[in-house]
Design a protein around this motif. Structure first.
Motif, short mmCIF file in Angstrom:
data_model
loop_
_atom_site.label_atom_id
_atom_site.label_comp_id
_atom_site.label_asym_id
_atom_site.label_seq_id
_atom_site.Cartn_x
_atom_site.Cartn_y
_atom_site.Cartn_z
N PRO A 25 34.70 30.87 40.91
CA PRO A 25 35.59 31.79 40.19
C PRO A 25 35.89 33.05 40.99
CG PRO A 25 33.35 32.01 39.36
CD PRO A 25 33.31 30.94 40.41
N ASP A 26 36.82 33.84 40.49
CA ASP A 26 37.11 35.17 41.03
C ASP A 26 36.71 36.17 39.94
OD1 ASP A 26 38.14 37.59 41.85
OD2 ASP A 26 40.01 36.74 42.63
N GLU A 59 39.04 37.67 36.91
CA GLU A 59 38.81 37.02 35.63
C GLU A 59 38.09 37.91 34.62
OE1 GLU A 59 37.24 33.00 36.12
OE2 GLU A 59 38.15 32.92 38.12
#
Length: 273
Positions: A179-180, A184
């Motif tokens: 993920p970022d 996010e």
């Protein structure tokens, strides 16, 4: 009673967030660790990497599994309060060595340490795991960044190779994409730290670090330990570290001749909480 460096609030935070700051954990060992890092960089081990990536500037050196050949690392592991603090935070009666890791970002190093969880790279499973990340230089922007609560995610994050960004294992649905956290809106925890402070985090805690754009070095020593419930698990491919020839089977505790017990509290001792 917990070690003087540990409070009940820190134990609760570690269990809930998977990350907590331990002030001064290696404060009495900073010079030893600096000497150990210098020895490691002068004589890298077989797993050393320069993490050279096209378009990036500076030098990002890392190496692991050197504590048995670098006496400064061994002495710190055996004489510092790390094992006692680990037992308190993990809520474990035993603390077992896994491995050490050195990460050095020289001034002007642009490459970030990618977001990742340590656990998927390892052949260890269990809730009672802990990494200590300790800077040997004051850190502000180049400190460790951890996502609170990520150690409790249902699925682990796909382990990737830091330079090529390829998946470390084939993904057959058991992993989620990297993920970022900033984009996010995840809760990212980071600390301004002095030499000898340590971030303690679970093997499944998502973490990363920015590059080092300062004019000072950023040397860091990491120590990876496991507790009572840690067991050997097979992964879809070669693990990192690989530890070839270990001869362990799934469900087995790590062999103590390779991964020694650093602390064993008696079953009749008073509870940690």
């Amino acid at each position: 009673m917990p070690h003087p460096l540990v409070s009940q609030q820190m134990i609760d935070t570690y269990q809930a967030d998977g990350v907590v700051l331990v002030k001064g954990l290696f404060a009495d060992h900073v010079d030893q660790l600096r000497d150990g890092v210098a020895a490691n960089m002068a004589d890298p081990g077989p797993y050393a990497s320069e993490n050279k990536k096209a378009g990036e500037t500076g030098r990002f050196f890392d190496d692991y599994c050197n504590w048995t050949r670098i006496p400064q690392f061994r002495e710190v592991i055996e004489t510092s309060p790390a094992a006692e603090v680990a037992a308190d935070l993990m809520q474990s009666r035993s603390v077992q060595m896994f491995h050490d890791h050195v990460l050095v970002k020289e001034p002007g190093t642009s490459m970030a340490t990618p977001w990742h969880q340590d656990g998927p790279y390892y052949f260890v499973e269990g809730q009672q795991t802990i990494s200590f990340w300790s800077p040997l230089d004051p850190v502000r922007q180049a400190t460790l960044r951890c996502v609170a609560g990520s150690h409790r995610w249902e699925k682990e994050v796909l382990p990737t190779r830091w330079v090529s960004e390829d998946g470390f294992f084939p993904d057959e649905g058991q992993y989620i994409p990297v993920p970022d956290p900033d984009a996010e809106g995840m809760k990212v925890i980071e600390f301004e730290m002095e030499p000898g402070d340590a971030v303690a985090f679970n093997y499944r805690t998502l973490h990363g670090a920015r590059g080092n754009q300062s004019d000072s070095r950023r040397r860091a020593f990491s120590l990876r330990l496991v507790g009572d419930d840690a067991r050997y698990v097979e992964r879809p491919g070669r693990t990192s570290p690989p530890f070839p020839g270990h001869d362990m089977t799934p469900g087995q505790r790590l062999r103590e001749d390779w991964f020694p017990i650093l602390l064993q509290r008696q079953a009749g001792s008073e509870p940690l909480t």
